[in-house]
Write an enzyme that holds these catalytic residues in place. Structure first.
Site, PDB file in Angstrom:
ATOM      1  N   ASP A  46      86.433  40.032  53.949  1.00 34.29           N
ATOM      2  CA  ASP A  46      86.492  39.033  52.879  1.00 34.29           C
ATOM      3  C   ASP A  46      87.632  39.356  51.927  1.00 34.29           C
ATOM      4  OD1 ASP A  46      84.730  36.914  51.100  1.00 34.29           O
ATOM      5  OD2 ASP A  46      85.641  38.448  49.828  1.00 34.29           O
ATOM      6  N   TYR A  51      93.141  38.008  44.839  1.00 32.60           N
ATOM      7  CA  TYR A  51      93.174  39.468  44.954  1.00 32.60           C
ATOM      8  C   TYR A  51      94.588  39.992  45.223  1.00 32.60           C
ATOM      9  CZ  TYR A  51      88.130  38.781  45.922  1.00 32.60           C
ATOM     10  OH  TYR A  51      86.809  38.409  45.888  1.00 32.60           O
ATOM     11  N   LYS A  76      89.761  32.694  49.844  1.00 31.68           N
ATOM     12  CA  LYS A  76      89.316  31.766  48.801  1.00 31.68           C
ATOM     13  C   LYS A  76      90.491  31.061  48.135  1.00 31.68           C
ATOM     14  CE  LYS A  76      85.784  35.223  47.896  1.00 31.68           C
ATOM     15  NZ  LYS A  76      86.516  36.364  48.487  1.00 31.68           N
ATOM     16  N   HIS A 107      86.977  29.496  44.963  1.00 32.71           N
ATOM     17  CA  HIS A 107      86.661  30.777  44.337  1.00 32.71           C
ATOM     18  C   HIS A 107      85.776  30.633  43.093  1.00 32.71           C
ATOM     19  CE1 HIS A 107      88.420  35.111  43.992  1.00 32.71           C
ATOM     20  NE2 HIS A 107      87.144  35.087  43.690  1.00 32.71           N
TER      21      HIS A 107
END
Length: 294
Positions: A46, A51, A76, A107
C-alpha cells in the site's frame, strides 16, 4: 498464516489480510522494505502519491522479482489532484511502473490546493464521479476503486449519490481508535475495511499497555503482533502494519488467533485511552464527520 488469508471485495477480488504500509517510511528505506516483504510472503503493498514514494516502491517491486500478477497493489489519489484525477492516475501508474492498480483510493474527502490549503472550489463527490468514469472506461488500468478516511456521514452522502459502491474504506484502526460505527456501516454496505496505523503509529503507548502485553506474553509474541492480529481477527477487515526493518516486517506477518474475551479486553482500552494518530483537522476541512476517536 493470517486468521483469514484474504478479505473478499464487492468486485469479487480477494484482498490479502496483511499488507505492507509505507506511510512515513523514509526515502532510501522503502525500496528495501517492499523487496523484503514481497520476498517473504506479503501479497499486498500500500502506498499513496502523498507519500512521495511510489517510484521507490516500484524499485522494491522490481528488485523482489515477484511477478506483478502475484500481489495486490494499492495507491491513492492525492488531495491536491482531486480536480485532475485522470492525470493523477496516469502519474501513479508511471511512478509505480505498473500497467494497472488493484485498488485506487480517494485519500481523503478533502480537496486541497497545491500549497496545502482547503480547496472550496471542488466537491469531493464530483471527484468520485470522475473516478467512477475512469474505472468503467479503463478496467485494464483500475481493478477497483475505494475511499480512505471516510466517516459514516461521508459514506452516506457518497452512497446516496453514486453508482459504484466503494470496494474499500481505509481508516485508522487500533484499540484506542476502534471506529466500530464506521466498520459496521461499511460492512453493512458491502465495503471492506483496511486498518492503517494498527499499532497507534510510531512510539505508540499501546505497545506498553498492560492488557496488550499480558496477551503478548501468553502467546509468546511481541505487543505489535497482538495489535496487528486484533485487526486481522475482525470480520471484513484487513490490516497494514508498517516497518522498514527486515526482522519487524517478517514478525508483522505472523498473525495469531485471539479468543473472543481477549478481543473484548483489547477493545476496552478505548474507554480509558482514546486517541487518533492521524486527525482529519490537518486538511483544513474540519473533522470530516469524525466526532471522536472511537
Amino acid at each position: 498464516m493470517p486468521v483469514k488469508e484474504t478479505v473478499k471485495l464487492n468486485t469479487g477480488a480477494e484482498m490479502p489480510t496483511v499488507g505492507l504500509g509505507t506511510w512515513k517510511s523514509k526515502p532510501g528505506e522503502v525500496e528495501h522494505a517492499v523487496e523484503h516483504a514481497l520476498r517473504n510472503g506479503y501479497k499486498h503493498v500500500d502506498t499513496a502519491t502523498a507519500y512521495s514514494n511510489e517510484a521507490e516502491v516500484a524499485k522494491g517491486i522490481k528488485a523482489s522479482g515477484v511477478p506483478r500478477e502475484s500481489f495486490f497493489l494499492t495507491t491513492k489519489l492525492n488531495n491536491p489532484d482531486m480536480g485532475r484525477p485522470k492525470e493523477a492516475l496516469e502519474y501513479s501508474l508511471k511512478q509505480l511502473e505498473t500497467p494497472y492498480l488493484d485498488l485506487w483510493l480517494m485519500h481523503w474527502p478533502a480537496p486541497m490546493t497545491q500549497d496545502g490549503k482547503a480547496d472550496k472550489s471542488i466537491d469531493w463527490l464530483d471527484t468520485w464521479h470522475e473516478m467512477e468514469k475512469l474505472y468503467k472506461a479503463h478496467p485494464d488500468k483500475i481493478k477497483a476503486i475505494g475511499v480512505s478516511n471516510f466517516s459514516v456521514e461521508y459514506l452516506e452522502r457518497l452512497l446516496a449519490n453514486s453508482e459504484i459502491v466503494p470496494a474499500v474504506n481505509q481508516i485508522e484502526l487500533h484499540p484506542s481508535c476502534p471506529q466500530q460505527a464506521v466498520v459496521d456501516f461499511s460492512t453493512s454496505k458491502g465495503i471492506a475495511v483496511t486498518a492503517y496505523s494498527p499499532l497507534g503509529s510510531d512510539n505508540s503507548p499501546l505497545l506498553k499497555n498492560p492488557i496488550v502485553n499480558k496477551i503478548a506474553e501468553k502467546y509468546g509474541v511481541g505487543p505489535g503482533t497482538v495489535l496487528i492480529s486484533l485487526q486481522a481477527n475482525r470480520p471484513n477487515v484487513n490490516v497494514l502494519p508498517k516497518s522498514v526493518k527486515k526482522e519487524r516486517i517478517t514478525e508483522n506477518f505472523k498473525i495469531i488467533e485471539l479468543a473472543p474475551e481477549e478481543i473484548e479486553e483489547l477493545n476496552s482500552i478505548s474507554k480509558e485511552a482514546s486517541f487518533r494518530a492521524c486527525h482529519p483537522n490537518w486538511t483544513g476541512w474540519g473533522n470530516l464527520g469524525f466526532t471522536e476517536a472511537v
